[in-house]
Design an enzyme around this catalytic site. Structure first.
Site, mmCIF file in Angstrom:
data_model
loop_
_atom_site.group_PDB
_atom_site.id
_atom_site.type_symbol
_atom_site.label_atom_id
_atom_site.label_comp_id
_atom_site.label_asym_id
_atom_site.label_seq_id
_atom_site.Cartn_x
_atom_site.Cartn_y
_atom_site.Cartn_z
ATOM 1 C CE1 TYR A 1 -3.102 -2.967 0.373
ATOM 2 C CE2 TYR A 1 -3.742 -2.148 2.536
ATOM 3 C CZ TYR A 1 -3.891 -3.064 1.502
ATOM 4 O OH TYR A 1 -4.838 -4.053 1.605
ATOM 5 C CG HIS B 1 -0.932 -8.702 0.229
ATOM 6 N ND1 HIS B 1 -0.574 -7.381 0.280
ATOM 7 C CD2 HIS B 1 -2.264 -8.690 -0.067
ATOM 8 C CE1 HIS B 1 -1.625 -6.620 0.051
ATOM 9 N NE2 HIS B 1 -2.661 -7.392 -0.174
#
Length: 267
Positions: free
Chosen positions: A39, A97
């Site tokens: 992010y 992830h």
């Protein structure tokens, strides 16, 4: 600490926007914050948390290891870098992830290294994200079922992932729903709108309440303080069996996120 059922996500939020979002969330009473290495906002999230002054013991901070850092010599150093950015000694939960089959590191190897990071005190819990049933079985084989604190997966009224959810529930692996509002697409759904009207609620609250009543944790994000406040009210909304059945009928396999080379073959 158990995984909170309601948190604030930070996907796609950058710079001052994410600082303001996290600050507003904490001021409104959120205590779970979800971020990820990819992010690119861990430092800003850490700044917002530090400036908020909420005791660390009251917070539940989640980050995710990016696919380029799965190798044995990269995972732990990358997590330490995340901790430095977040200004904490340890995070509460760290996830792999994506299964990323094309990256050359097996799920078993990545999970084993992540378990070692937990043993070193860098993270209190470990888990996975975007894993299908086969991936989850591999993770269980590596670290054991009890070690997997959650599988964070895309779930919304338009993508209900029933087969995967049923397997996770059989394994007593908690489900975390992300993209619960389907990039906002469900907010204009007439069924959700009608249900919201009867409950004097918003479509967002209905979608989040639906996920909560199914036993999922949710991590919606917003740049608007009023939306963050409104989302919290989903926790007090009780949908009827008929409401839940009507939302169940909205399933359309409406997946929003499936990056090539990282995503698995979905169940």
């Amino acid at each position: 600490m158990r995984i909170p059922t309601f948190g604030a996500g930070t996907f796609r939020l950058q710079g001052q926007v994410v600082i303001d979002s996290v600050r507003n969330a904490l001021e409104l009473g959120y205590r779970a914050i979800d971020t990820a290495q990819i992010y690119g906002n861990e430092a800003e999230v850490g700044q917002a948390i530090a400036e908020a002054g909420v005791p660390r013991s009251d917070l539940f901070i989640t980050t995710k290891i990016w696919v380029d850092n799965y190798a044995d010599d990269k995972l732990i150093p990358s997590l330490q870098d995340s901790l430095d950015k977040l200004r904490v000694d340890a995070v509460d939960l760290t996830l792999i992830h994506w299964p990323a089959p094309g990256k050359g590191v097996s799920i078993e190897a990545a999970m084993s290294t992540l378990a070692r990071a937990r043993q070193q005190g860098l993270t209190h819990k470990i888990g996975v994200s975007n894993f299908n049933i086969a991936n989850t079985k591999q993770a269980i084989g590596a670290v054991g079922q009890d070690a997997i604190a959650t599988n964070q997966i895309e779930l919304s009224p338009y993508l209900q992932n029933r087969k995967l959810v049923a397997y996770l529930q059989e394994q007593n692996i908690p489900v975390t729903s992300y993209m619960t509002l389907a990039y906002g697409k469900v907010l204009t759904d007439p069924v959700l709108g009608e249900i919201a009207g009867r409950h004097q609620a918003t479509p967002a609250q209905v979608a989040l309440a639906w996920a909560l009543q199914l036993g999922y944790a949710v991590i919606p994000s917003s740049t608007q303080r009023e939306n963050l406040a409104g989302n919290l009210k989903a926790q007090a909304l009780r949908l009827s069996a008929d409401d839940m059945a009507r939302i169940a009928a909205l399933e359309r396999n409406g997946r929003e996120v499936s990056p090539a080379g990282l995503a698995p073959d979905w169940d």
